[in-house]
Design a protein around this motif. Structure first.
Motif, short mmCIF file in Angstrom:
data_model
loop_
_atom_site.label_atom_id
_atom_site.label_comp_id
_atom_site.label_asym_id
_atom_site.label_seq_id
_atom_site.Cartn_x
_atom_site.Cartn_y
_atom_site.Cartn_z
N THR A 1 6.97 -6.43 8.02
CA THR A 1 5.66 -6.25 7.39
C THR A 1 4.88 -5.09 8.01
O THR A 1 3.65 -5.05 7.95
N VAL B 1 3.27 -2.18 7.76
CA VAL B 1 2.79 -1.41 6.60
C VAL B 1 2.85 0.09 6.88
O VAL B 1 3.32 0.88 6.05
N ARG B 2 2.39 0.50 8.11
CA ARG B 2 2.32 1.93 8.40
C ARG B 2 3.73 2.55 8.44
O ARG B 2 3.92 3.69 8.06
N GLY C 1 4.67 3.21 4.97
CA GLY C 1 3.95 4.39 4.47
C GLY C 1 4.61 5.67 4.97
O GLY C 1 4.86 6.61 4.21
N PHE D 1 6.39 3.01 -1.46
CA PHE D 1 4.91 2.90 -1.56
C PHE D 1 4.51 1.66 -2.36
O PHE D 1 3.48 1.05 -2.10
N VAL E 1 4.48 -1.06 -0.05
CA VAL E 1 3.24 -1.04 0.75
C VAL E 1 2.14 -1.79 0.01
O VAL E 1 1.42 -2.61 0.59
N LEU E 2 2.08 -1.54 -1.29
CA LEU E 2 1.03 -2.22 -2.07
C LEU E 2 1.26 -3.72 -2.17
O LEU E 2 0.30 -4.50 -2.24
N GLU F 1 0.05 -4.83 1.19
CA GLU F 1 -1.39 -4.59 1.37
C GLU F 1 -1.98 -4.08 0.06
O GLU F 1 -2.16 -2.86 -0.15
N ASN G 1 -4.01 -0.63 -0.93
CA ASN G 1 -3.89 0.39 0.13
C ASN G 1 -4.11 1.77 -0.50
O ASN G 1 -3.36 2.20 -1.37
N LYS G 2 -5.12 2.46 0.00
CA LYS G 2 -5.56 3.69 -0.66
C LYS G 2 -4.51 4.80 -0.54
O LYS G 2 -4.22 5.50 -1.51
N VAL G 3 -3.93 4.91 0.62
CA VAL G 3 -2.93 5.97 0.83
C VAL G 3 -1.75 5.77 -0.12
O VAL G 3 -1.30 6.72 -0.78
N ALA G 4 -1.29 4.52 -0.23
CA ALA G 4 -0.15 4.23 -1.10
C ALA G 4 -0.50 4.54 -2.55
O ALA G 4 0.32 5.13 -3.29
#
Lengths: 535, 568
Positions: free
Chosen positions: A486, A488-489, A492, A511, A514-515, A518, A521-524
């Motif tokens: 898990t 997340v980073r 990413g 990605f 990632v969503l 999380e 997640n804005k970056v994803a």
């Protein structure tokens, strides 16, 4: 006829009276063993403890427990001989109680090995899982020349306590006595893996090496064997019962140290407090008392006072100075300042913490060769001063003085290059300083010895990304995810690596993962948008 | 009425029983101290003041200082605990033709008044008479050169040791034909140190609280003087708390090594490098620690071939709670601690051993063990202790063990595997004069004092008392042979003597400096049991040469001279 019957009745009555009186007489004449030199004992507490234990025996002479306790009182104060009949009585009144046979066997092992074999065998029929009983039985059997049986019990002890180096050591010793040199080597190598500091194993290994014609190796082992042995503790919970019966200063101190080794600092403090007075000149007691107070987590102020008192004893007390070499005194002072640094740090006094650690480091310069009788090896000194540097570095790091922190982490590694935690901390400090190139080799050191250190692998992945080594980055981020599904980073960063490699479908999949982990997640979201647009 | 065969059987059984009874009841040793003319103190020794030198004791030597073929006695003495400055001259007792002794200290000029400790005997100038070296606490050691006319002269001769000397031994370590001297030193004692024992009562200090003192090695210059070569030889590199020392080849290379018994720390084996230097290799040879790799409080050393493999084995005496330790050399030339497998470990565990020796007291062709005891820390008063209120807490009985030459606990294959063809049985009860007294004993020397073919013993006590024990062990049909090996007109200290017989080989060593602080008769005494003929006598001389001498009949004393045999 009637007269005769009356006489018979009278006689029976008399015998009955005699029979029921026997225990009463026995109680009155009860023979309680005691040390022959009891008259020389000056310690009142000890005399009182003996009197109390003897009193209980007089009141309940058929009670195994009170006999056993009297045995414990004697044994804990070094009187083995009068302890033996006490345990014998205890085992008589509680013939199914393991511990009394165990103590009886343990005490008779060397003086009466045949008896010991009997007692320990009986003990093992009552509890066959108690490893120390197997070890002592093996020892008694070895004295009697019963090697095969001794070996069986050592093997059993090994099964029950696989980390106990004594089984392997004694198996090695028996093999050497039987001139089975190669077998001896196997056992002794195992013993040394379990406790590399056990000088006894090095002594025997030196002889094995000579027997095998390797004089160089023999000399190496002989050299190490000259150091004081670092005993691995024989795990023997029942010995605690004996120690607890002790009322003299060395026993309070020993109990305190045992509680310390178990991490029970509150109890350790209680034991040391029984010894603490202005007259107490044993600086090791003061030292351990101070450290225990510190590690209770709530008595920092008192810990500080105790360590300051210790320093004043070391500085001013002539008696104390006479008992220790200059090197030992310097080492104790350095340790005291190091702990004071820790107290200051934990109570938010960082400037004082830095000062204390710096004073501790000054003693490094004063160190001589330790002398031929110092109990401390160069390795002890190096480990200690490495720790002081690392502690000081940590304080600097947490006050934002990264340059100083890095310097002291490096000094710590100069003393002990293999300190994994220091490599980790130094890498972290470089990371904070954004000097990623300098951080890389230290993270690599970390994962060489700790292959599942997620942070080190993740950061090495990021460094690979920065170096545009995307394949290496992918490999490292996958490792992180394999360990921590898990993270997340890591997902990413893996997505970014795939993107840079031009593997858009993989990047999108990552990605999206990632969503899942999380949502939002804005970056994803941004990356997915970017990737879809680039299709 | 019995028929004749039954009658004969009955007579045989009766005879056997009678013989067995006689063997059991006869005391093995009889104390003859007073009968031989040795003075006996009438009062108990002064109470101690807890100064460490008080419990170290002193040694005794059996020597023939006047070359009349009768052993004389030199008793090293020290002042009482509370009167350290009181004169306590060493005493020399000459054996008279009737076997009694007379004090000749004054006429011989050998009564040094120091705090005497140990004694070494050897003919350092190869002039055919023995010279004497005495170690001291608190004062320089002293060397007496024998004038050859029954007198001695005190000489410095370069033998200057101001440390606390304990045991010392003469030996020709450099093979130049003259005797050199090794002196074991103990600690740098601080008289102001105050120590307490168990439960707070004052007691004697553990020597570990004092710095060790380096031993000294003196090389004989061949002109009547000695050079201190301690540094040069490498001995100074490792100071330790030495109490006992022997010199012989323990590594099997033919060169004399020094083995030092140290108190509470690793023993040292100084291996001769054949160039005047020594390397300390006790750990490598298994002689530093016990079987469990732990140091012990080593005091006395006995040397002998206990298992008949023609290699020297060693016994070291130790503190209470430690066994006296028997080191037997294995086929790998490593010594193995065989104590626990040879039967005497449990018996001696409660006692603190000092003087000791391998002695075939019953002449049955295997080596037995005698050990004298006495504590250095207070302990329970034992039944029969009668050494005064203070010293009763330190008094212990002596011990005597008989070698049975077999083991019952394990089979023959196991014996082969474990090197243990010996098994000792406690026969202390058969020597009540020697073992029945509960005292504090220290030095012990051995020799056939009455020249009756068995080994007698003399013991020095902590109260400056000598006790003399005559060997009365019944040994019907047990033969013996005593061999005096001579080189350069003196005893060939360090040489190895092997008797070849129909029943195998028997080996002994020409040593005077063994036991504890003491010196014994250097002739090699062999008990032979039923062996009636010796095929040959082989001598490995200390210079590395070997010679064979013709066989001989038994029950006699023979001398063999280097150069008079056949080299092989």
């Amino acid at each position: 006829m009637r007269n005769e019957f009356f006489h018979v009745l009278l006689l029976l009555g008399f015998f009955h009276l005699v029979l029921i009186s026997i225990p009463l007489f026995a109680r009155a004449d009860i023979d309680i063993p005691e040390p022959a030199d009891l008259g020389l004992v000056e310690e009142k507490l000890l005399l009182k403890a003996i009197e109390a234990a003897q009193g209980k025996v007089r009141r309940s002479p058929d009670d195994a427990e009170v006999w056993g306790q009297l045995g414990h009182v004697y044994l804990s104060h070094g009187w083995e001989v009068p302890a033996i009949p006490c345990y014998r009585q205890a085992s008589r009144f509680a013939p199914d109680e393991f511990k009394w046979f165990y103590f009886l066997g343990r005490l008779t092992k060397q003086r009466q090995p045949e008896d010991a074999v009997k007692h320990l065998s009986r003990a093992l029929t009552l509890d066959s899982e108690y490893a120390p009983a197997h070890l002592y039985l093996a020892s008694a059997l070895r004295i009697l020349g019963e090697f095969d049986e001794a070996q069986q019990h050592l093997e059993r002890a090994k099964q029950l306590q696989p980390n106990n180096p004594f089984s392997e050591l004694w198996l090695g010793e028996i093999a050497l006595a039987r001139q089975q040199v190669k077998l001896a080597r196997t056992h002794l190598e195992r013993a040394l893996r379990l406790n590399p500091g056990q000088s006894e194993a090095h002594v025997l290994m030196a002889q094995v090496a000579i027997a095998l014609g390797d004089k160089q190796l023999a000399k190496k082992h002989a050299q190490v064997a000259r150091n004081p042995s670092q005993y691995g503790e024989l795990i023997d919970p029942l010995w605690w019962d004996v120690l607890k019966a002790g009322v003299t200063a060395p026993l309070y101190a020993e109990r305190g140290r045992r509680y310390m080794s178990e991490g029970d600092y509150a109890r350790a403090v209680a034991e040391f407090e029984s010894l603490i007075s202005d007259a107490q000149k044993d600086i090791k007691v003061w030292f351990d008392y101070g450290v225990s107070l510190l590690y209770t987590g709530t008595r920092h102020h008192e810990a500080l006072e105790v360590l300051e008192h210790l320093l004043s004893l070391l500085d001013k007390d002539i008696e104390v100075q006479k008992e220790r070499s200059a090197d030992e005194i310097a080492y104790l002072k350095a340790q005291a300042y190091n702990y004071m640094g820790q107290i200051y740090y934990e109570t938010g006094q960082t400037a004082a913490a830095i000062r204390a650690c710096r004073v501790a480091l000054q003693f490094k310069e004063n160190k001589t060769d330790g002398g031929s009788h110092s109990q401390l090896t160069s390795s002890d000194y190096d480990t200690f001063f490495s720790n002081v540097h690392a502690n000081l570095a940590m304080v600097y790091e947490n006050t934002g003085q990264l340059g100083e922190a890095i310097r002291h982490y490096q000094d710590a590694l100069d003393h002990v290059p293999s300190q994994l935690s220091v490599h980790r901390d130094l890498a972290g400090a470089y990371w904070k300083k954004r000097n990623y190139t300098a951080a890389e080799p230290h993270y690599k050191q970390v994962i060489t010895h700790a292959a599942t250190d997620v942070q080190a692998i993740y950061r090495l992945g990021l460094i690979s990304l920065m170096k545009e080594d995307y394949l290496e980055a992918v490999s490292l981020f996958k490792k992180v995810i394999a360990i921590e599904a898990t993270h997340v980073r890591a997902y990413g960063a893996l997505g970014v690596a795939y993107q840079e490699l031009g593997n858009i479908p993989e990047a999108i999949g990552i990605f999206e993962r990632v969503l899942e982990l999380e949502p939002g997640n804005k970056v994803a979201l941004d990356k997915l948008r970017e990737l879809h647009e680039s299709k | 009425m019995f028929t004749k065969p039954y009658a004969i059987t009955l007579i045989l059984i009766t005879l056997c029983l009678w013989t067995a009874q006689a063997e059991t009841d006869e005391p093995l040793f009889t104390e003859v101290t007073t009968a031989l003319g040795f003075p006996q103190p009438e009062t108990h020794w002064h109470a101690g003041t807890y100064a460490l030198p008080e419990v170290i004791g002193s040694g005794v030597a059996l020597l023939d200082y006047d070359n009349d073929d009768a052993l004389d006695v030199l008793h090293v003495r020290f002042p009482p605990p509370d009167e350290a400055d009181a004169p306590a001259p060493n005493r020399l007792f000459r054996q008279q033709p009737d076997g009694t002794f007379v004090d000749v200290t004054e006429s011989a000029g050998i009564g040094h008044e120091g705090y005497g400790q140990g004694v070494a005997i050897g003919d350092v100038d190869n002039d055919g008479d023995v010279d004497v070296y005495v170690t001291n606490y608190g004062d320089t050691d002293v060397f007496y050169r024998n004038n050859g006319d029954g007198t001695f002269v005190l000489q410095e001769a370069g033998l200057s040791n101001e440390a606390w000397g304990t045991s010392a031994t003469f030996a020709d370590y450099d093979r130049d034909g003259d005797l050199d001297l090794y002196v074991a030193n103990y600690v740098q004692f601080n008289p102001e140190a105050v120590c307490r024992g168990k439960h707070g009562a004052p007691d004697y200090c553990n020597p570990k609280i004092f710095e060790p003192a380096a031993d000294r090695l003196f090389r004989n210059n061949g002109d009547g003087t000695f050079a201190d070569v301690t540094q040069l030889a490498g001995i100074a590199a490792m100071p330790a708390r030495g109490l006992g020392v022997v010199c012989l080849d323990l590594t099997g290379d033919g060169w004399a090594d020094f083995y030092v018994a140290n108190d509470g720390e690793a023993n040292q084996l100084w291996v001769n490098q054949r160039d005047g230097t020594f390397a300390e290799e006790a750990i490598l040879y298994g002689l530093a620690f016990n079987a469990y790799g732990q140091p012990e409080g080593s005091m006395g050393i006995a040397v002998g071939d206990v298992n008949g493999d023609t290699r020297p084995d060693l016994l070291l005496t130790h503190l209470t709670g430690e066994t006296n330790t028997l080191y037997v050399v294995s086929t790998y030339s490593v010594f193995v601690d065989m104590t626990e497998m040879t039967g005497f470990a449990g018996r001696d565990l409660p006692f603190t051993g000092f003087g000791c020796g391998f002695v075939d007291f019953d002449n049955d062709a295997d080596l037995d063990i005698a050990v004298v005891n006495g504590r250095v820390k207070r302990g329970p008063v034992l039944k029969g202790a009668n050494t005064g209120e203070f010293w009763n807490f330190y008094a212990e009985p002596n011990l005597l063990f008989q070698n049975n030459g077999q083991r019952s606990a394990i089979g023959s294959q196991e014996r082969k595997e474990t090197l243990s063809t010996v098994h000792f049985t406690d026969v202390s009860s058969r020597a009540p004069d020697f073992t029945g007294r509960v005292e504090v004993s220290r030095g012990m020397a051995f020799g056939d004092v009455d020249r009756d073919g068995d080994i007698d013993m003399v013991v020095s006590g902590l109260d400056n008392r000598l006790r003399f024990f005559r060997n009365d062990a019944p040994s019907p049909q047990h033969n013996w042979l005593s061999v005096q090996a001579i080189t350069q007109g003196r005893d060939a200290l360090g040489a190895q003597v092997t008797l070849r017989t129909d029943s195998g080989a028997l080996t002994g060593y020409v040593l005077s400096g063994t036991s504890y602080l003491s010196s014994s008769e250097p002739s090699v005494h062999f008990g032979l049991g039923s062996i009636g003929t010796i095929q040959s006598i082989e001598v490995h001389w200390q210079d590395g040469t070997r010679e064979k001498f013709p066989g001989t009949s038994t029950n006699r004393r023979v001398k063999v001279y280097q150069g008079k045999g056949v080299s092989f």
